[in-house]
Design a protein around this motif. Structure first.
Motif, short mmCIF file in Angstrom:
data_model
loop_
_atom_site.label_atom_id
_atom_site.label_comp_id
_atom_site.label_asym_id
_atom_site.label_seq_id
_atom_site.Cartn_x
_atom_site.Cartn_y
_atom_site.Cartn_z
N ILE A 50 0.88 -1.17 0.00
CA ILE A 50 0.00 0.00 0.00
C ILE A 50 0.91 1.22 0.00
O ILE A 50 1.77 1.33 0.88
CB ILE A 50 -0.90 0.04 1.25
N ALA A 51 0.72 2.11 -0.96
CA ALA A 51 1.56 3.30 -1.04
C ALA A 51 0.70 4.56 -1.08
O ALA A 51 -0.13 4.72 -1.97
CB ALA A 51 2.45 3.24 -2.29
N MET A 52 0.93 5.44 -0.13
CA MET A 52 0.17 6.70 -0.08
C MET A 52 0.71 7.70 -1.10
O MET A 52 0.09 8.73 -1.34
CB MET A 52 0.23 7.31 1.31
N ILE A 71 -1.46 -1.34 -4.17
CA ILE A 71 -2.54 -0.38 -4.02
C ILE A 71 -1.84 0.96 -3.81
O ILE A 71 -1.09 1.11 -2.84
CB ILE A 71 -3.41 -0.67 -2.77
N MET A 72 -2.05 1.92 -4.71
CA MET A 72 -1.32 3.17 -4.54
C MET A 72 -2.12 4.39 -4.97
O MET A 72 -2.94 4.34 -5.88
CB MET A 72 0.00 3.13 -5.27
N SER A 73 -1.84 5.46 -4.26
CA SER A 73 -2.41 6.75 -4.61
C SER A 73 -1.69 7.28 -5.84
O SER A 73 -0.52 6.98 -6.07
CB SER A 73 -2.22 7.73 -3.45
N ASN A 74 -2.39 8.10 -6.62
CA ASN A 74 -1.77 8.65 -7.83
C ASN A 74 -0.96 9.91 -7.56
O ASN A 74 -0.42 10.50 -8.47
CB ASN A 74 -2.84 8.93 -8.89
N ARG A 75 -0.85 10.30 -6.32
CA ARG A 75 -0.13 11.52 -5.97
C ARG A 75 1.37 11.30 -6.03
O ARG A 75 1.88 10.25 -5.63
CB ARG A 75 -0.51 11.97 -4.57
N VAL A 114 -3.28 -1.23 -8.56
CA VAL A 114 -4.51 -0.46 -8.39
C VAL A 114 -4.10 0.98 -8.10
O VAL A 114 -3.52 1.28 -7.07
CB VAL A 114 -5.37 -1.00 -7.22
N LEU A 115 -4.38 1.84 -9.05
CA LEU A 115 -4.04 3.26 -8.95
C LEU A 115 -5.32 4.02 -8.67
O LEU A 115 -6.32 3.87 -9.40
CB LEU A 115 -3.42 3.73 -10.28
N VAL A 134 -9.55 5.34 2.72
CA VAL A 134 -9.72 5.01 1.30
C VAL A 134 -8.78 3.87 0.93
O VAL A 134 -9.20 2.87 0.33
CB VAL A 134 -9.44 6.24 0.40
N LEU A 135 -7.52 3.99 1.30
CA LEU A 135 -6.52 2.98 0.93
C LEU A 135 -6.77 1.66 1.65
O LEU A 135 -6.58 0.58 1.06
CB LEU A 135 -5.12 3.50 1.21
#
Length: 185
Positions: A50-52, A71-75, A114-115, A134-135
């Motif tokens: 999991i990556a914020m 699972i990662m944020s697009n930021r 998963v972006l 969310v994550l």
């Protein structure tokens, strides 16, 4: 996740790195379920990451097993060292990595990336500070995650401040829905 694991009767062990976030550094946590003998995950053995922040996924990809889930944020929040080199490049040839380049590199290890825009989903849930929910929601939507979404959501809502329960509940559900859709394709 740890509370949900314990509440579900699973053994859990974690290993954390503290302090660097206050110095614009990277933070990572190893989280092991089942019958762990060490809090640290060996290289190439993590089932999920999991990556914020998108470049963090790339930074720690060596821990993920082949065909593991990211699972990662697009930021993207470039590190100080990366920002320095871009700013000092007077000819403007040095560029930051963009999300598509990061995903392309991650897909050399796994197609299960998963972006999601965790900040936008948190805002839609009513509180931008609910990105973690969310994550976590996205995480438990993965078919092979060993704890039920209901158990994890219950644990999350027991741990958040009472005035944020509704927003965290919505954020969790939004993450769950986005991940379910992403992994179907």
């Amino acid at each position: 996740l740890g509370k949900a694991a314990v509440d579900s009767g699973l053994k859990v062990m974690t290993g954390e790195q503290h302090g660097l976030s206050q110095r614009q550094g990277s933070i990572y946590v190893h989280f092991r379920l089942g019958d762990p003998i060490s809090p640290l995950i060996p290289y190439g053995k993590a089932d999920m990451m999991i990556a914020m922040e998108a470049s963090e996924a790339l930074r720690y990809i060596e821990y993920l097993k082949d065909d593991g889930v990211v699972i990662m944020s697009n930021r993207i929040m470039p590190s100080v060292t990366e920002t320095k080199s871009v700013v000092q490049d007077k000819e403007k040839k040095t560029k930051y990595l963009d999300v598509s380049q990061i995903v392309e590199r991650l897909k050399k290890i796994t197609n299960r990336v998963v972006l999601l825009d965790s900040l936008d989903l948190a805002i839609k849930a009513g509180n931008p500070l609910t990105e973690n929910s969310v994550l976590i929601g996205a995480t438990v939507a993965c078919a092979d995650f060993p704890i039920s979404a209901q158990e994890v959501k219950k644990a999350v809502l027991e741990l958040v401040p009472p005035k944020t329960i509704d927003a965290n509940s919505k954020a969790f559900d939004l993450g769950c829905n986005v991940c379910s859709e992403c992994l179907k394709t």
